[in-house]
Design a protein around this motif. Sequence first.
Motif, mmCIF file in Angstrom:
data_model
loop_
_atom_site.group_PDB
_atom_site.id
_atom_site.type_symbol
_atom_site.label_atom_id
_atom_site.label_comp_id
_atom_site.label_asym_id
_atom_site.label_seq_id
_atom_site.Cartn_x
_atom_site.Cartn_y
_atom_site.Cartn_z
ATOM 1 N N ASP A 144 0.831 -1.208 0.000
ATOM 2 C CA ASP A 144 0.000 0.000 0.000
ATOM 3 C C ASP A 144 0.867 1.260 0.000
ATOM 4 O O ASP A 144 0.509 2.263 -0.630
ATOM 5 N N GLU A 156 0.123 3.396 -3.130
ATOM 6 C CA GLU A 156 -0.693 4.564 -2.811
ATOM 7 C C GLU A 156 0.135 5.703 -2.221
ATOM 8 O O GLU A 156 0.031 6.856 -2.666
ATOM 9 N N ASN A 203 2.469 6.766 -4.797
ATOM 10 C CA ASN A 203 1.719 7.040 -6.035
ATOM 11 C C ASN A 203 2.254 6.302 -7.260
ATOM 12 O O ASN A 203 2.201 6.820 -8.382
ATOM 13 N N GLY A 249 0.929 3.442 -8.267
ATOM 14 C CA GLY A 249 -0.198 2.784 -8.908
ATOM 15 C C GLY A 249 -0.105 1.272 -8.783
ATOM 16 O O GLY A 249 0.968 0.723 -8.500
ATOM 17 N N TYR A 250 -1.232 0.588 -9.003
ATOM 18 C CA TYR A 250 -1.283 -0.861 -8.803
ATOM 19 C C TYR A 250 -0.462 -1.621 -9.837
ATOM 20 O O TYR A 250 0.254 -2.576 -9.501
ATOM 21 N N ASP A 297 -5.664 -5.602 -6.194
ATOM 22 C CA ASP A 297 -6.185 -4.242 -6.327
ATOM 23 C C ASP A 297 -6.312 -3.842 -7.793
ATOM 24 O O ASP A 297 -7.270 -3.169 -8.192
ATOM 25 N N GLN A 323 -10.175 -2.998 -8.272
ATOM 26 C CA GLN A 323 -10.507 -1.585 -8.109
ATOM 27 C C GLN A 323 -11.050 -0.983 -9.410
ATOM 28 O O GLN A 323 -10.705 -1.439 -10.503
ATOM 29 N N THR A 382 -11.311 4.304 -12.349
ATOM 30 C CA THR A 382 -11.019 5.647 -11.839
ATOM 31 C C THR A 382 -9.930 5.639 -10.775
ATOM 32 O O THR A 382 -9.311 6.663 -10.499
ATOM 33 N N SER A 383 -9.716 4.468 -10.148
ATOM 34 C CA SER A 383 -8.688 4.334 -9.122
ATOM 35 C C SER A 383 -7.446 3.623 -9.643
ATOM 36 O O SER A 383 -6.559 3.268 -8.872
#
Length: 260
Positions: free
Chosen positions: A159, A163, A166, A168-169, A214, A218, A221-222
Amino acid sequence: MTISATRSYPDWLNKVPQATLLFWIIKMMSTTVGETAADYLAVDLHFGLIGTSAVTGFLLACALLFQLRANRYVPALYWICVVLVSIFGTLITDTLSDLLGVPLAVSTAAFSIAMIATFAVWYVREKTLSIDAIDSPGRERFYWAVILFTFALGTAAGDWVAEGLNLGYANSALLFGSLIALVAVARYAFKVNATACFWLAYVLTRPFGASCGDLLSQPATSGGLGFGTIMTSLLFLAVIVSLVSYLSFTQKRPALQRAL
């Protein structure tokens, strides 16, 4: 990928599986299920982090009790414990960050220290950290304690990277997947210690699986693909059940004869 220490004990003496390719596939998928299932229970079903943690913690305690009392390696029982540890470890990190406001970088450092301390005590007491020698109650308890810390650490690190930094997954999954590949190269090309490589890979598969979970679950948009937590969890659970069923028929071992 197969990462395992040189076996010095008869195979059936161990209460845990060998680190074969199927082991790593199921492990990675269990981390994905841990991420998506925790989100589904806490958010979609509105159990909340505390309620979900309490229920999952109780189920994990029951499963581990049966696992510790078993006199042989039972694939279904072992992997039920791993899936529950994955969910519970995710919830520990989520509770610290979402409810208590602990920064993910701090959680990552704290769980790293806790895991290293557990390894240190384990080695001082047992003189080995090898998964090929989980043949006594004490070693098995250390093993599961480390497993719990690896899942909590992996959640925090994953995470934090995806996150907090930044990335991203998708980029996070690529990063941790590349690190796992480097561990495999270190083991097979440069003959780095098998036990160290196993535990490094075990830690890294948690954020890798979580990032993949994720990415799949997810919304776009995420930064995800929008398959949702239900679909992703059911898909991976179906694969896990199929593979564990296969192992149940092919990896049966005699009962472990040891004093409890």
